[in-house]
Design an enzyme around this catalytic site. Structure first.
Site, PDB file in Angstrom:
ATOM      1  N   SER A  21       0.869  -1.187   0.000  1.00 54.68           N
ATOM      2  CA  SER A  21       0.000   0.000   0.000  1.00 54.68           C
ATOM      3  C   SER A  21       0.895   1.223   0.000  1.00 54.68           C
ATOM      4  O   SER A  21       1.942   1.223   0.651  1.00 54.68           O
ATOM      5  CB  SER A  21      -0.865   0.027   1.249  1.00 54.68           C
ATOM      6  N   TYR A  59      -0.632  -1.498  10.255  1.00 58.51           N
ATOM      7  CA  TYR A  59      -0.917  -1.636   8.816  1.00 58.51           C
ATOM      8  C   TYR A  59       0.231  -1.055   7.994  1.00 58.51           C
ATOM      9  O   TYR A  59       0.775  -1.704   7.096  1.00 58.51           O
ATOM     10  CB  TYR A  59      -2.221  -0.896   8.490  1.00 58.51           C
TER      11      TYR A  59
END
Ligand SMILES: NC(=O)c1ccc[n+]([C@@H]2O[C@H](COP(=O)([O-])OP(=O)(O)OC[C@H]3O[C@@H](n4cnc5c(N)ncnc54)[C@H](O)[C@@H]3O)[C@@H](O)[C@H]2O)c1
Length: 285
Positions: A150, A170
């Site tokens: 990401s 994350y």
């Protein structure tokens, strides 16, 4: 004739979103699919994860293209479950050519170490390592592995200032995928097995389209709507769009598994409409 006729792809998080899009795209080029998904909720995740009905829809779409699919409920955090799922697929298809470690969660609102950080890193990093680990014994020269990272992990500051341990977990997991890709691809290269990663920006799936992410983009509002958030979403891209679609990532994934990219390995590709050009990369990237 498809580009992937006779080949087999193992895809995690395939019940919906980007995973389903990748399954359908690869099937449309002739690949058979081994699809896994958790099909349960993880408490620290503030939006619903995929359901059995979602995975059934992926099966329907792949079969509509005339391709085979073995769909199994499995948790990427559990290597034994992944191995059992892959074995089922191998029993039917007899080979493995592509691995898409795509499953991911964003436990954004979770402020606890034991929830947000642990769950985020377990799924988004350990889950990726597990997916690769169970696949390696079956990969031969010409195989291609694609990991999903990401841009949230590539930006400077995202592991320090996101303000909650779920978000930090994350980002750190996704950042580590960048380094893992460069490091491990060099080990795989002598075996003619390729490893690359794709790093999407905002993508139009449940992971983005939920109340906690709307709040993150619109901290000025108590209960922001999707419309409120869409005003702020373009801040992450340089091109004037709020988000990309799963199919935009599938376009790159297809290229990275096909022979069109046969000498491309160890690369981290951003599908971010220029977003990272506006910001500093994380240290070391
Ligand atoms: N949507 C975005 O804005 C965005 C941006 C950058 C990166 N990503 C990444 O893209 C990937 C795909 O996510 P998406 O956008 O399609 O969201 P999504 O939530 O629609 O899909 C993720 C899928 O992974 C599954 N999953 C979650 N935990 C699992 C587990 N432990 N085991 C097996 N399956 C599990 C979910 O059930 C779901 O089907 C993720 O790795 C995500 O982090 C998403």
């Amino acid at each position: 004739m498809g580009k992937l006729d006779g080949r087999v792809a193992f895809i995690t998080g395939a019940a919906r979103g980007q995973g389903r899009s990748h399954a359908v795209r690869l099937a449309s080029e002739g690949a058979d699919i081994i699809a896994v998904d958790l099909l349960e909720q993880i408490e620290s995740v503030p939006y619903p994860l995929a359901t059995p009905e979602d995975l059934a829809q992926t099966v329907k779409e792949v079969e509509a293209l005339g391709r085979g699919i073995v769909a199994v409920k499995a948790d990427v955090r559990e290597r034994s479950q992944l191995k059992a799922a892959l074995d089922q697929g191998l029993e039917r298809f007899g080979r493995l050519d592509f691995v898409l470690a795509n499953a991911g969660i964003c436990p954004w609102k979770d402020l606890t170490l034991a929830g947000g950080f642990v769950d985020g890193t377990d799924v988004d990093l350990i889950g990726v390592l597990n997916t690769v680990a169970v696949s390696l014994p079956h990969l031969k020269a010409g195989a291609s592995i694609v990991l999903t990272g990401s841009t949230a992990g590539l930006m400077k500051g995202t592991t320090e200032v996101l303000g909650n341990t779920g978000g930090v977990g994350y980002a750190w997991a996704k950042r580590t995928i960048f380094q893992y890709t460069e490091t491990f691809a060099l080990q795989l290269a002598p075996h003619s097995v390729r490893l690359n990663a794709v790093h999407p920006t905002n993508t139009n799936t449940h992971l983005l389209q939920n109340q906690e992410i709307y709040k993150a983009f619109r901290p000025d509002l108590e209960n922001p709507t999707r419309e409120d958030a869409e005003i702020a979403f373009p801040a992450l891209q340089a091109m004037p769009i709020p988000y990309i679609e799963p199919s935009d990532v599938s376009d790159l994934v297809l290229f990275l598994v096909s022979d069109d990219s046969k000498y491309i390995t160890g690369q981290n590709f951003r599908v971010d409409a220029g977003g990272m050009l506006k910001t500093d990369a994380a240290p070391g990237l």
